[in-house]
Design a protein around this motif. Sequence first.
Motif, PDB file in Angstrom:
ATOM      1  N   ASP A 131      -4.524   5.631  -5.373  1.00  0.00           N
ATOM      2  CA  ASP A 131      -3.404   5.564  -4.444  1.00  0.00           C
ATOM      3  C   ASP A 131      -3.985   5.351  -2.991  1.00  0.00           C
ATOM      4  O   ASP A 131      -3.297   5.051  -2.063  1.00  0.00           O
ATOM      5  CB  ASP A 131      -2.586   6.936  -4.199  1.00  0.00           C
ATOM      6  CG  ASP A 131      -2.121   7.256  -5.646  1.00  0.00           C
ATOM      7  OD1 ASP A 131      -1.612   6.221  -6.212  1.00  0.00           O
ATOM      8  OD2 ASP A 131      -1.881   8.265  -5.863  1.00  0.00           O
ATOM      9  N   LEU A 132      -5.355   5.635  -2.898  1.00  0.00           N
ATOM     10  CA  LEU A 132      -6.056   5.460  -1.572  1.00  0.00           C
ATOM     11  C   LEU A 132      -6.504   4.068  -1.400  1.00  0.00           C
ATOM     12  O   LEU A 132      -7.096   3.363  -1.853  1.00  0.00           O
ATOM     13  CB  LEU A 132      -7.377   6.382  -1.342  1.00  0.00           C
ATOM     14  CG  LEU A 132      -6.984   7.837  -1.927  1.00  0.00           C
ATOM     15  CD1 LEU A 132      -8.485   8.457  -1.922  1.00  0.00           C
ATOM     16  CD2 LEU A 132      -6.091   8.473  -0.908  1.00  0.00           C
ATOM     17  N   THR A 133      -6.076   3.679  -0.047  1.00  0.00           N
ATOM     18  CA  THR A 133      -6.448   2.284   0.503  1.00  0.00           C
ATOM     19  C   THR A 133      -7.981   2.058   0.538  1.00  0.00           C
ATOM     20  O   THR A 133      -8.738   2.886   0.821  1.00  0.00           O
ATOM     21  CB  THR A 133      -5.828   1.836   1.853  1.00  0.00           C
ATOM     22  OG1 THR A 133      -4.482   2.050   1.668  1.00  0.00           O
ATOM     23  CG2 THR A 133      -6.384   0.588   2.513  1.00  0.00           C
TER      24      THR A 133
ATOM     25  N   GLN B 134       0.825  -1.318   0.108  1.00  0.00           N
ATOM     26  CA  GLN B 134       0.034  -0.133   0.211  1.00  0.00           C
ATOM     27  C   GLN B 134       0.766   1.248   0.175  1.00  0.00           C
ATOM     28  O   GLN B 134       0.190   2.423   0.011  1.00  0.00           O
ATOM     29  CB  GLN B 134      -0.872  -0.072   1.271  1.00  0.00           C
ATOM     30  CG  GLN B 134      -1.932  -0.957   1.233  1.00  0.00           C
ATOM     31  CD  GLN B 134      -2.925  -0.753   0.055  1.00  0.00           C
ATOM     32  OE1 GLN B 134      -3.585   0.396  -0.148  1.00  0.00           O
ATOM     33  NE2 GLN B 134      -2.768  -1.900  -0.993  1.00  0.00           N
ATOM     34  N   LEU B 135       2.210   1.097  -0.008  1.00  0.00           N
ATOM     35  CA  LEU B 135       2.866   2.254   0.129  1.00  0.00           C
ATOM     36  C   LEU B 135       2.937   3.014  -1.395  1.00  0.00           C
ATOM     37  O   LEU B 135       2.956   2.310  -2.295  1.00  0.00           O
ATOM     38  CB  LEU B 135       4.495   1.913   0.362  1.00  0.00           C
ATOM     39  CG  LEU B 135       4.808   1.530   1.748  1.00  0.00           C
ATOM     40  CD1 LEU B 135       6.290   1.158   1.939  1.00  0.00           C
ATOM     41  CD2 LEU B 135       4.594   2.832   2.729  1.00  0.00           C
ATOM     42  N   VAL B 136       2.861   4.322  -1.474  1.00  0.00           N
ATOM     43  CA  VAL B 136       2.873   4.872  -2.713  1.00  0.00           C
ATOM     44  C   VAL B 136       3.791   6.334  -2.380  1.00  0.00           C
ATOM     45  O   VAL B 136       4.285   6.632  -1.251  1.00  0.00           O
ATOM     46  CB  VAL B 136       1.559   5.428  -3.245  1.00  0.00           C
ATOM     47  CG1 VAL B 136       0.488   4.513  -3.139  1.00  0.00           C
ATOM     48  CG2 VAL B 136       0.758   6.311  -1.952  1.00  0.00           C
TER      49      VAL B 136
ATOM     50  N   ASP C 118       0.734  17.729  -4.759  1.00  0.00           N
ATOM     51  CA  ASP C 118      -0.069  16.836  -5.331  1.00  0.00           C
ATOM     52  C   ASP C 118      -1.099  16.217  -4.427  1.00  0.00           C
ATOM     53  O   ASP C 118      -0.845  15.503  -3.101  1.00  0.00           O
ATOM     54  CB  ASP C 118       0.355  16.012  -6.418  1.00  0.00           C
ATOM     55  CG  ASP C 118       1.105  16.796  -7.503  1.00  0.00           C
ATOM     56  OD1 ASP C 118       0.867  17.983  -7.511  1.00  0.00           O
ATOM     57  OD2 ASP C 118       1.689  16.023  -8.199  1.00  0.00           O
ATOM     58  N   GLU C 119      -2.275  15.783  -4.775  1.00  0.00           N
ATOM     59  CA  GLU C 119      -3.461  15.053  -3.896  1.00  0.00           C
ATOM     60  C   GLU C 119      -3.225  13.779  -4.376  1.00  0.00           C
ATOM     61  O   GLU C 119      -3.084  13.506  -5.803  1.00  0.00           O
ATOM     62  CB  GLU C 119      -4.695  15.740  -3.971  1.00  0.00           C
ATOM     63  CG  GLU C 119      -5.029  16.912  -3.488  1.00  0.00           C
ATOM     64  CD  GLU C 119      -6.372  17.354  -3.618  1.00  0.00           C
ATOM     65  OE1 GLU C 119      -7.231  16.504  -3.983  1.00  0.00           O
ATOM     66  OE2 GLU C 119      -6.614  18.358  -2.796  1.00  0.00           O
TER      67      GLU C 119
END
Length: 316
Positions: free
Chosen positions: A94-96, A80-82, A88-89
Amino acid sequence: MTVIVIKSGEYAGQKMHDFVALAKGLIGPRDLANGGELRSEEANKLISMIFKDPFLDKVTTIRMSRLTRDVDVMDILSRQLVRVPQGDEPLAADLTGAGEFGCKLTALDAQLFAMLKLDFLRENASNPNLQKEVEAGFDTRLTNDIVDLGFNGVADDGEGADRVAKFIRLNKGWLQVMREAANTPKVNIDPATDGWIGSLKAILEASDERVRETSSFIMNTADADAYSQEINAPVTGTEVQSSAPARRYQGRPIEAHPLMPRGSVMFTPTKNLVYGLHTTIQRDRSYLELRRSLAYVFDMAFDYEVAVKQFAVLGE
């Protein structure tokens, strides 16, 4: 509030009010809040006891303060690491839990009705642990039924021609959720023809590689024993036949449970299976003089889900 009316009278040479008083002793006023609702500390004890079931202890258990709740999948998903540039949003991907992941619990109510007859009260009149033993028995019955429904529930309308049919339609269990999920892989297995080794191999190959190493086979105890006998068939000797049955395939654990339906296998991380229980539990108790019985009514609401559908495989 529970009301008990005590009247004089004789029953088998002993005053009726003695047994009514005994029944009253089983109804602890400190256990209850308004209208029979368990006080928070008593409800927490019951919920904790249910969650300590050997199987429920391995799945994701959730205390629900509302009848619906979104399920967090943080402890199920990996990688889950990004990296998001400063300023930037994060994108939706990218969101779990974004997009394809996650689920929602919708708790449905169910009741347990039980009755202690006067003869039982008479026989146990001198037992100082009667209340503890009686309610421990009810709690165990609740837990067993909850696990049973988690494996065998097929619908949520509560309808059926008989008691068993109605029971399995109280709520959809984990297998039924997988059957209806479009993105859960389904594998047709035929252990009688292909053997359990071949069946488990097909299920393993259909699984998502991201969770393959952390997944377990969940199957009926008799089926798991048949698999164990199959892999031990080439080896003879008393020690092999009398030792503990094999409970792994290709290094993956086999969780054997007698309430799992025979011929069905789930392969998934056990934490991917979700059980939610609403924290408001109703327990009403009253002595019914006309029926000469102490009546218990438990009322609770709960639900079953699979957090990430594609991280489970169903073989049937």
